[in-house]
Enzyme design. Structure first.
Site, mmCIF file in Angstrom:
data_model
loop_
_atom_site.group_PDB
_atom_site.id
_atom_site.type_symbol
_atom_site.label_atom_id
_atom_site.label_comp_id
_atom_site.label_asym_id
_atom_site.label_seq_id
_atom_site.Cartn_x
_atom_site.Cartn_y
_atom_site.Cartn_z
ATOM 1 N N ASN A 42 0.883 -1.100 -0.085
ATOM 2 C CA ASN A 42 0.020 0.146 -0.052
ATOM 3 C C ASN A 42 0.839 1.265 0.016
ATOM 4 O O ASN A 42 0.206 2.257 -0.526
ATOM 5 C CB ASN A 42 -0.971 -0.005 1.194
ATOM 6 C CG ASN A 42 -1.896 -0.811 1.143
ATOM 7 O OD1 ASN A 42 -2.508 -1.482 -0.047
ATOM 8 N ND2 ASN A 42 -2.715 -1.309 2.209
ATOM 9 N N ASP A 47 1.424 1.500 -9.677
ATOM 10 C CA ASP A 47 0.141 0.886 -9.519
ATOM 11 C C ASP A 47 0.080 -0.490 -10.237
ATOM 12 O O ASP A 47 -0.362 -1.336 -9.686
ATOM 13 C CB ASP A 47 -0.782 1.718 -10.208
ATOM 14 C CG ASP A 47 -2.337 1.198 -10.273
ATOM 15 O OD1 ASP A 47 -2.635 0.980 -9.397
ATOM 16 O OD2 ASP A 47 -2.842 1.110 -11.366
ATOM 17 N N ASP A 58 2.395 -2.812 -7.452
ATOM 18 C CA ASP A 58 1.968 -2.915 -5.996
ATOM 19 C C ASP A 58 1.278 -4.502 -5.639
ATOM 20 O O ASP A 58 1.543 -4.897 -4.618
ATOM 21 C CB ASP A 58 0.883 -1.743 -5.511
ATOM 22 C CG ASP A 58 -0.239 -1.724 -6.567
ATOM 23 O OD1 ASP A 58 -0.672 -2.605 -7.318
ATOM 24 O OD2 ASP A 58 -1.099 -0.821 -6.201
ATOM 25 N N ARG A 115 2.495 -9.741 -3.117
ATOM 26 C CA ARG A 115 2.583 -11.271 -3.268
ATOM 27 C C ARG A 115 4.203 -11.566 -2.899
ATOM 28 O O ARG A 115 4.080 -12.420 -2.185
ATOM 29 C CB ARG A 115 2.377 -11.759 -4.709
ATOM 30 C CG ARG A 115 0.748 -11.662 -5.040
ATOM 31 C CD ARG A 115 0.580 -12.212 -6.364
ATOM 32 N NE ARG A 115 1.128 -11.465 -7.354
ATOM 33 C CZ ARG A 115 0.299 -10.330 -7.914
ATOM 34 N NH1 ARG A 115 -0.861 -9.960 -7.546
ATOM 35 N NH2 ARG A 115 0.756 -9.853 -9.113
ATOM 36 N N ASP A 152 -5.923 0.189 -3.469
ATOM 37 C CA ASP A 152 -5.332 0.496 -4.877
ATOM 38 C C ASP A 152 -6.410 1.155 -5.709
ATOM 39 O O ASP A 152 -6.179 2.221 -6.406
ATOM 40 C CB ASP A 152 -4.851 -0.809 -5.455
ATOM 41 C CG ASP A 152 -4.427 -0.588 -6.954
ATOM 42 O OD1 ASP A 152 -5.146 -0.753 -7.925
ATOM 43 O OD2 ASP A 152 -3.204 -0.568 -7.235
ATOM 44 N N HIS A 153 -7.641 0.641 -5.605
ATOM 45 C CA HIS A 153 -8.691 1.110 -6.202
ATOM 46 C C HIS A 153 -9.195 2.503 -5.842
ATOM 47 O O HIS A 153 -9.540 3.506 -6.698
ATOM 48 C CB HIS A 153 -10.019 0.020 -6.583
ATOM 49 C CG HIS A 153 -9.659 -1.167 -7.363
ATOM 50 N ND1 HIS A 153 -8.565 -1.480 -7.833
ATOM 51 C CD2 HIS A 153 -10.508 -2.131 -7.536
ATOM 52 C CE1 HIS A 153 -8.470 -2.337 -8.616
ATOM 53 N NE2 HIS A 153 -9.641 -2.949 -8.458
ATOM 54 N N ASP A 171 -6.742 5.006 -7.000
ATOM 55 C CA ASP A 171 -7.041 5.015 -8.621
ATOM 56 C C ASP A 171 -8.094 5.979 -8.742
ATOM 57 O O ASP A 171 -8.070 6.719 -10.039
ATOM 58 C CB ASP A 171 -7.311 3.791 -9.514
ATOM 59 C CG ASP A 171 -5.868 2.850 -9.439
ATOM 60 O OD1 ASP A 171 -4.809 3.390 -9.150
ATOM 61 O OD2 ASP A 171 -6.022 1.713 -9.443
#
Length: 397
Positions: free
Chosen positions: A49, A96, A99, A104, A117-118, A121
């Site tokens: 993040n 973006d 990330d 992972r 994330d969204h 965005d």
């Protein structure tokens, strides 16, 4: 005030699994190895993040520069500013893209990651389109409004599609990849040739017969890009609705009910269009400020959909973020029914500032409360790694 995530839906956070399909040829054959190498610059101690946030900050920096040199989206900035815009948006797009890889490789992937994330965005998409308008000197015009609304429509439909299909679908041309590349190329082009390049008559450049050329609309290069955005949006929206319909039939759910989930977005955009139409002074003199508040409202509306998606909650309908939009539209329409405006043309900007303050505060409250709720339930931190997985510890040793 009811919680954004009711207690009964919190257990679904542990069941959630992120799924995505990316059909972009550029992603697979051009940028994939670049992203694989880029993610390695981030230490395993850095939360995914934080990568997302750092990328978004670059767009905010670019917008701050733009407000200094081209606050009305039509002034010519120093050439280095355009290169700075290109670099900032490219860095945002790159961060973006990696990330999720960072999540992972550190073993810290979670529903909060997708939401964060969204969320970032959805905030920056309006800013990037305003930067495009400035790079091409579209100014405070309907062309700028159209470019922003096309981008927001694409984003909302993608989010709505993911809610119903449980898969984030990125087509052959998507905003996070091809969209970022197009903006970067546009900004670099302006940095080299100047914004006058985008004022070139497109039809005049094409080898067309004179009789045909005079019948076609006279569009500049910048305006042509907006037209192409609108044309590309049509099959994109159709595909989203088709995928939603197929998913509903497979899940034995009502297709019309799912299609009705476009209402929260349509209601907000429709009202905003009416407001701008009835109040031309807002569009021509305060458009950046106006779209700033619209951007916060959009991010909140989309954010509620993403929260519902990761928690398995019902699709959110109209909410408190529609209030300032409806109030502003009602104020603009008051003279049409013989009533007086509470905020006339001279002080309507006060109303817009109030809307910006309300939507900004409401979005901040939503984001902070949702982050706190998810972090508390999953026992994680948002911007740091609270519990480092054994696999990540082994890699870093």
């Amino acid at each position: 005030m009811a919680p954004y995530i009711p207690q009964s839906y919190l257990p679904n956070l542990r069941k959630y699994k992120y799924q995505a399909v990316d059909k972009s040829l550029i992603s697979q054959y051009v940028l994939k190895e670049y992203w694989n190498q880029l993610v390695k610059i981030f230490p395993l101690t850095m939360a995914a993040n934080m990568v997302t946030l750092l990328g978004a900050v670059h767009v905010i920096v670019a917008m701050a520069l733009n407000q200094i040199y081209a606050p009305n989206l039509e002034e010519e900035s120093p050439r280095w500013v355009y290169f700075a815009h290109a670099a900032c948006v490219w860095i945002y797009g790159s961060f973006d893209a990696v990330d999720g890889k960072q999540a992972r490789r550190t073993g810290t992937a979670s529903p909060l990651g997708e939401l964060f994330d969204h969320g970032c965005d959805s905030l920056v998409v309006t800013l990037i389109m305003l930067l495009y308008a400035s790079v091409c000197q579209l100014g405070e015009t309907w062309w700028t409004v159209a470019s922003v609304f096309f981008a927001l429509t694409n984003f909302y439909m993608s989010t709505m599609e993911e809610y119903h299909t449980h898969v984030l679908f990125l087509g052959y041309f998507s905003g996070p990849v091809e969209g970022i590349m197009c903006f970067t190329l546009a900004a670099v082009t302006t940095g080299i040739y100047g914004p006058a390049f985008w004022a070139t008559d497109l039809i005049g450049l094409l080898p067309l017969p004179q009789k045909l050329a005079v019948q076609l609309p006279q569009l500049t290069m910048a305006q042509s890009v907006v037209v192409v955005m609108g044309l590309v949006l049509v099959p994109t929206v159709y595909t989203s609705f088709s995928n939603i319909a197929r998913a509903c039939r497979e899940q034995q759910k009502s297709v019309p009910a799912a299609f009705a989930d476009v209402v929260p977005f349509a209601a907000s955009i429709g009202s905003v269009m009416v407001w701008l139409t009835v109040s031309p002074d807002v569009r021509s003199n305060h458009l950046v400020l106006f779209l700033g508040f619209v951007g916060f409202a959009f991010s909140y509306i989309v954010g509620r959909v993403i929260v519902a998606h990761v928690t398995g909650a019902p699709f959110p309908k109209l909410n408190r973020m529609h209030i300032p939009i409806f109030v502003g539209t009602a104020n603009a329409l008051a003279p049409t029914i013989g009533a007086a405006k509470l905020f006339d043309a001279h002080n309507e900007v006060v109303l817009i500032w109030a809307c910006l303050a309300y939507t900004g505060a409401q979005y901040a409250h939503f984001a902070l409360e949702v982050i706190d709720t998810i972090c508390s339930y999953l026992d994680i931190n948002c911007l740091t790694i609270k519990h480092k997985p054994a696999a990540a510890l082994k890699k870093s040793s």
